[in-house]
Each structure stands twice: as structure tokens, then as C-alpha cells.
Design a protein around this motif. Structure first.
Motif, short mmCIF file in Angstrom:
data_model
loop_
_atom_site.label_atom_id
_atom_site.label_comp_id
_atom_site.label_asym_id
_atom_site.label_seq_id
_atom_site.Cartn_x
_atom_site.Cartn_y
_atom_site.Cartn_z
N ASN A 406 0.81 -1.23 0.00
CA ASN A 406 0.00 0.00 0.00
C ASN A 406 0.84 1.28 0.00
OD1 ASN A 406 -2.48 -1.38 0.02
ND2 ASN A 406 -2.41 -1.62 2.25
N GLN A 408 2.57 4.49 -1.28
CA GLN A 408 2.30 5.35 -2.43
C GLN A 408 3.54 5.43 -3.34
OE1 GLN A 408 0.81 9.20 -1.42
NE2 GLN A 408 -1.06 8.41 -0.47
N ASN A 517 -4.51 -2.68 -5.58
CA ASN A 517 -4.45 -1.78 -4.41
C ASN A 517 -4.11 -0.35 -4.83
OD1 ASN A 517 -4.43 -3.65 -1.75
ND2 ASN A 517 -3.34 -4.71 -3.40
N GLN A 520 -4.75 2.83 -2.70
CA GLN A 520 -3.82 3.16 -1.62
C GLN A 520 -2.43 3.54 -2.16
OE1 GLN A 520 -5.63 0.14 -1.55
NE2 GLN A 520 -7.23 1.09 -0.31
#
Length: 722
Positions: A406, A408, A517, A520
Motif C-alpha cells: 500500500n 504510495q 491496491n 492506496q
């Protein structure tokens, strides 16, 4: 069919084909310039003539509808097709507004006329000035060259040497001017795709605000507007990436043009002056000549750059012998005689220099020519698709999926080069690998692990999807129908060697998990394609055309991620017959291209050329040690994904790298995000700021750099190195 790419390598040869290609680009720029002038005129009429608003609007719409974009390359991406279709969409909206005659918005001139005039004056105008300079230098160079070649060989050696030096300087200057002009033409052709459409989009948005009827139409226009905005942004991002690549290639060509020549199908080619006997004596006619050793065919095309056209018919002869012409036997310099099987007499030719004559002589007398073989920077790497290689990739994937799925900017944000090298040294050492078989220690940051994975893939002797299939994958991505693209890529994947396919399947399964994902980690399928396309599908030869195909490399990776279960777990269908393929293409032409609105917008700053930067800073000095290994699988993947590692394989060479003795310090870095200093020792900056003298600091997680003469601390995760 779009405009052919202008290769920098062709500037050196200055062949007739290069001149014709350049003319097609110039004609396209002239057409664009004329259209912009007409569009500006129509726009002013639309603003000033309120009483004639309906007729002016219809004319404006008709102008938009008639113009067609010409993209560089032989195919268009979905984004480019969306942009090319945008003018027709705009025209449709304007026709619907014809009956609604209300007052034009006050700032229409600012949002529409000014940007178009600026683009025309600053971009197209600059291209015209570059053309004038190029034409002037062409005439100057050819004139000096002819004058130089007419010098008598009986002059003093010092005078001849001085004349040779002068010609070399003029030739080098002409070559640099040619490179700069080609670069400017390419730049303007790319810029118009977004700088030309954006003012029109802003103008239409203003109309929707001030017209009630326009507001109703804006609801229907909303989906396409979103799609077009994404396409423009994607096109702009690709332009920024490809522009830096093209500019880098141009600089390389300036520094050492001989090392970056395109591999030619001919053994030798270039300009020669051929002696022709006339009734009033002899004359020397300039020809563009090619020679093919296998067939011994010499082709001579009479062509003069100054006149810009052919001076007669092409002639082909079969070589019988080639003899150097003695200096005292002819007044001209650099001459040699050629005898042909199918033509009587001797053909006397004059090369452009002594070195040029030597190359022609070597090519024609049977000696091997000197070719610039393509040198892939990864071919000397130590990585292999062996048990150690699969183990390294599995360890990295396991660490990412368990600890950092998750985060970035996953795979976009690069790790510190020294840390990446150290991690690779640990993972690639068989002794260390056996001790840490189950996991990568938590002390290693996720960005370091992801950078190590990408670096290892680039260290393979060749790209994972192989040079021999690179063009096939690109052609598959250029097919009009999405179903045809998936089917063709499906078939190509199953033609890869077993180990390559297993590694690719392992990687695509992981990237699919990363994309799932994306809310996120902000890494959509499109963003992952940008990161891994140049790594998995890098071309064997660095050319402008290859750089322009980067966008299609990204599309191939997107298709692999989105369809990984079908592609890797099912057997591809049989190839279509010609009739079936024709029917499939006919159906695809009747359907609309996939909607770009299905892709989410990129929500963070795009990092350009990170793959190439990591590549330049990720070289490991290593030695080879042959061992065999029995690594256990780390990820709980199906047996079909994993190669058989339970038996000793003598063909698997395990690499034992050593850490480099010294590391080259980074000099410049660019801010990805804005940051406000909380202490006097820190620097405040905005996104896009460039720092000088960036190097590791004593504070963990911080770098030290200089901005506007002030030295301070910079958060390590906020910058990328240039």
C-alpha cells in the motif's frame, strides 16, 4: 500511415530519403501553420461579430472538422486517437449551439486566441527560423565542399591540409545545425498534440458556463471531456519523457556520431562524384551510391542537395574490381576506379575525403567493413534466469506484498543507489542467499527492494521479453481491436522460452496485486506500464523511432497485467486465417476504441526516465562462480508458475557479485513534492525544484543539497536524482 520518424543518424548521411522525409514534416508544419492562422481569424470573427454568430460558429466548426492530425509513427495509441477525434467532437458541439445566439464570453480571446498565436509564433516560427538556417548552411557546406574537391593535388601539402581542416570544420557545423533542425521539427510536431487542443478545450468550457443551452450540452460532453483530459495529460507525460530521451540521443550523436550510426542494409553508402564523359569533355556528377557486398551491386542515384532533386535515372552495376587511383594520374583527389561486369570501361569515382575513400575501398575489395555493433548496457550484467534469479525475484515480491503493497508510488519512487547495490550483492551471493532464503530483512526499505527487482531485470543479458520478439509485441499493441491485441500478445508470450515465460508470469501476477491496491498506492495499471515497459521490452537499438514506441511498450505491459490469468494459464488460439483476420479488422473499424475514461487519473507527480537513471547508477562489479542450488519457493504460488528447482542443473551459473570500490556522487536532484521547512537546517521548496550538489547527509532519511546558494537538508523520499 503517419509521418515517418526523422532519425538523427540520417543527418550525417544526408541521403535523398532523409531529405524527402524532412520535406514531409515541413509540409505538415506549413499546413498546421496555415490552419492555425485561419482558426485564429475565425475565432476573432466569432467574438466580434455577435450578429453573425451563427454563421461564424458554423464556419469555425467546419474548419475543426476538416483538420486531421498526423502523428509520428505507423500507428496511434488510444490517447492519440482520442485527441485526433477531439476536433470533430468540438465541431459537433458548436453546430448544436448555432441557434443559441448569446453574448460571447469576455475572456474568449485570452483562452483561445492568445495561446494559438503564442504556439504559432514561438514554436512554428522557431521551426521556420531553424529551416532558414539549415538551408543556408546546406548551401554553404555544399559550395565549400565542391570548391575543396576541385583543388589541384599539385598544391603544397600545407595548403591541402589547411583546406582539409577548413572543410572538416564546416562539415561539423553543418552536421550540428542539421541535428538541431531535426530536433526542433520533431519537438513542434509533438507539441501541437496538446498545446493546440488545450486552448480549444478551455474555450468550449467557457461557453458552457455562460450559455444555459451550453450547460445542458456540457452534461453530454462531460464524459468525452474527461476522456480527452486524460488523453492530453497522458500525451503530455509521454512527450516529456520521449523529449528528454530524444534530446539525450541528439547530444550523444553530437559527441560521437560514428558510434550511433544506424545499422544499414548496405555494406557502404554515401555521396560520390562520378566522372562522366561528355562531347565537350568530362564532368563530375554528384551521386548517392550504395554497395552490397553479397550481391556486389553498386547503385548510383544522381542527386544534389542544393537543387533538392534527382538529376537523372538510377543506375545499378555489378562490381568486378576496384583500384585506387594514383595521385599523379589525375588532378582530382580521393579518386578510385571501378570496373563492372555489366558495363564496359572504367568508372572513376571521387570520395569526399581520404578516410571516405579508404572505407569504400575496404568495402569493395572484399575486406570486412567496420560496423558499429549495438552495445546493450545490460548485456554485460551478471544476472541470469537461474535458480538464484528466481529466488531473488520471489524474495522481493514476497517482501513487497507482505510489507509495502500500500506504499504510495510503489515502483515509481527509486531507492538510494548504494543501498540497492548492497541489497543486490547480498541477494546474489549464494552463501548469503542460503542464509536468508525465507525473507528479506525488515531493515531494507520497500523502495530499495523494488529498485533492486527492477535493476536485476535490467541486468539480464537481454530483456525478459527478448529482443527478437520486441517488434512483434509492439505491432500487436498497434492493432486496432483490443481483442486482437490480447490474442496476439497471448500467442507471443507462449513463444518465449520457458524460463522467460515463468519469470514474466511471476512478475505479472505480482503487478496485478499491486494494481488491485491502486487506491492506496496510486499505482494503476497504466502507471505500472510506464514503469516496467522500458525494462521488459527495451529495444536493441536506441533510435528516435524506438523512443516513439515507448508508449506501445507500456500498452503491452498493461495488457499483460489486465489479462494475466488468461494469457499465462490458457493455451493461445490458433492464428487467424487471412479471411478471418480481414473480417476481424473490419469489425474493429466499426467499433469505437476503448474508452480512456476507464482509467483513473494519475494522482501524483510523474517521475520521468527513472528507469534509465537507475540503470546508469546500478552497475555491480562481479565475478562468476559456477555452483548449483536448490532454493525453496517463497511465495505460495501454483506449481505452474515455478520452475523445477529440486535438482541440480549444471547449466545454471550462479553469480557472486562484489561491492564496488567507490560510488559516483549524485550531482543534481529534482523535487517530486512540495515541502515547507520546519527548522533552519532544512530547505523549503516546491514540486519541480532542482537542487545542486546533492549527497547523503549524516541524518538518516535526509539528503544534503544546495538551492539558490543555500545548503540544507532535503527529505530523501521527496526527490529523484537526475
Amino acid at each position: 500511415m503517419g509521418l515517418p520518424a526523422l532519425e538523427f543518424s540520417d543527418c550525417c548521411l544526408d541521403s535523398p530519403h532523409f531529405r524527402e522525409t524532412l520535406k514531409s514534416h515541413e509540409a505538415e508544419l506549413d499546413k498546421t501553420n496555415k490552419f492555425i492562422k485561419e482558426l485564429i481569424k475565425d475565432g476573432k470573427s466569432l467574438i466580434s461579430a455577435l450578429k453573425n454568430l451563427s454563421s461564424a460558429k458554423r464556419k469555425f466548426a467546419d474548419s475543426l472538422n476538416e483538420f486531421k492530425f498526423q502523428c509520428i509513427g505507423d500507428a496511434e495509441t488510444d490517447d492519440e486517437m482520442c485527441i485526433a477525434r477531439s476536433l470533430q467532437e468540438f465541431a459537433t458541439v458548436l453546430r448544436n449551439l448555432e441557434d443559441e445566439r448569446i453574448r460571447m464570453i469576455e475572456n474568449a480571446s485570452e483562452v483561445l486566441i492568445t495561446p494559438l498565436e503564442k504556439f504559432r509564433k514561438e514554436q512554428i516560427g522557431a521551426a521556420k527560423e531553424a529551416k532558414k538556417k539549415y538551408d543556408k548552411e546546406t548551401e554553404k557546406y555544399c559550395g565549400i565542399l565542391e570548391k575543396h574537391l576541385n583543388l589541384s593535388s599539385k598544391k603544397k601539402e600545407s595548403q591541402l591540409q589547411e583546406a582539409d581542416s577548413q572543410v572538416d570544420l564546416v562539415r561539423q557545423h553543418f552536421y550540428e545545425v542539421s541535428l538541431e533542425y531535426v530536433f526542433k521539427v520533431q519537438e513542434v510536431q509533438e507539441r501541437k498534440m496538446f498545446e493546440f487542443v488545450e486552448p480549444l478545450l478551455a474555450f468550449l468550457q467557457g461557453l458552457f458556463t455562460f450559455y444555459h443551452h451550453g450547460y445542458e450540452l456540457a452534461k453530454d460532453f462531460g464524459d468525452f471531456k474527461t476522456q480527452l483530459t486524460i488523453s492530453i495529460q497522458n500525451t503530455r507525460n509521454r512527450f516529456e519523457g520521449t523529449r528528454s530521451e530524444v534530446e539525450s540521443l541528439m547530444k550523444k550523436m553530437k559527441e560521437n556520431p560514428l558510434e550511433h550510426k544506424t545499422i544499414s542494409p548496405y555494406t557502404m553508402e554515401g555521396y560520390l562524384y562520378v566522372q562522366e564523359k561528355r562531347h565537350f569533355g568530362t564532368s563530375w556528377v554528384k551521386h548517392y551510391c550504395t554497395y552490397q557486398r553479397d550481391s556486389k551491386q553498386i547503385t548510383m542515384v544522381p542527386f544534389d542537395q542544393k537543387s533538392g532533386g534527382k538529376g537523372g535515372e538510377d543506375e545499378s552495376v555489378t562490381l568486378k574490381s576496384c583500384t585506387r587511383r594514383k595521385t599523379d594520374s589525375i588532378e582530382k583527389r580521393f579518386c578510385f576506379d571501378v570496373e563492372a561486369v555489366d558495363r564496359p570501361g572504367v568508372i572513376t569515382m571521387q570520395a569526399l575525403s581520404e578516410e571516405d575513400r579508404r572505407l569504400w575501398m575496404e568495402a569493395m575489395d572484399g575486406r570486412e567493413p567496420v560496423y558499429n555493433s549495438n552495445k546493450d548496457s545490460q548485456s554485460e550484467g551478471t544476472a541470469q534466469l537461474d535458480s538464484i534469479g528466481f529466488s531473488i525475484i520471489r524474495k522481493c515480491i514476497h517482501a513487497v506484498e507482505t510489507r509495502g503493497i500500500n506504499e504510495q508510488g510503489l515502483y515509481r519512487i527509486v531507492g538510494v543507489n548504494s543501498r540497492v547495490q548492497k541489497l543486490l550483492s547480498v541477494l546474489m551471493d549464494p552463501k548469503t542467499a542460503s542464509e536468508t532464503e525465507t525473507d528479506i530483512c525488515a531493515e531494507w526499505e520497500i523502495k530499495t527492494i523494488t529498485s533492486a527487482l527492477k535493476t536485476y531485470l535490467r541486468m539480464l543479458p537481454g530483456p525478459l521479453m527478448m529482443y527478437q520478439f520486441q517488434r512483434s509485441f509492439i505491432k500487436a499493441a498497434k492493432l486496432e481491436n483490443q481483442e486482437s491485441r490480447v490474442s496476439e500478445i497471448h500467442s507471443l508470450v507462449h513463444r518465449l522460452p520457458e524460463k522467460n515465460r515463468q519469470m514474466l508470469q511471476l512478475l505479472m501476477n505480482h503487478l496485478a496485486n499491486v494494481a488491485n491496491n491502486h487506491k492506496q498506492n496510486l499505482m494503476t495499471v497504466a502507471n505500472l506500464g510506464v514503469v516496467f515497459g522500458p525494462t521488459l521490452l527495451r529495444p536493441q537499438e536506441e533510435t528516435v523511432a524506438a523512443i516513439m514506441d515507448i508508449k506501445f511498450q507500456n500498452i503491452v505491459i498493461e495488457i499483460l497485467i489486465e489479462n494475466h490469468e488468461k494469457i499465462f494459464n490458457t493455451v493461445p488460439d490458433m492464428p487467424l486465417t487471412n479471411a478471418q483476420l480481414h473480417l476481424s479488422q473490419k469489425k474493429s473499424s466499426d467499433s469505437k476504441p476503448p474508452s480512456c475514461s476507464e482509467r483513473p487519473l494519475t494522482l501524483f507527480h510523474t517521475i520521468q526516465s527513472t528507469e534509465k537513471q537507475e540503470q546508469r547508477n546500478s552497475i555491480i562489479n562481479s565475478s562468476l562462480e559456477s555452483v548449483s542450488s536448490n532454493p525453496n519457493s517463497i511465495l505460495n504460488s501454483s506449481s505452474s508458475l515455478q520452475p523445477n528447482m529440486n535438482s541440480s542443473d549444471p547449466d545454471l551459473a550462479v553469480v557472486k557479485p562484489t561491492r564496488p570500490n567507490s560510488l559516483t556522487p549524485f550531482r543534481k536532484a529534482k523535487a517530486l513534492y512540495a515541502c515547507k521547512a520546519e527548522h533552519d537546517s532544512e530547505l523549503s521548496f516546491t514540486a519541480g525544484t532542482v537542487f545542486d550538489n546533492v549527497h547523503p547527509s549524516q541524518e538518516p532519511g535526509w539528503l544534503e543539497g544546495t538551492l539558490n546558494g543555500k545548503t540544507g537538508l532535503i527529505p530523501e523520499n521527496y526527490v529523484e536524482f537526475l
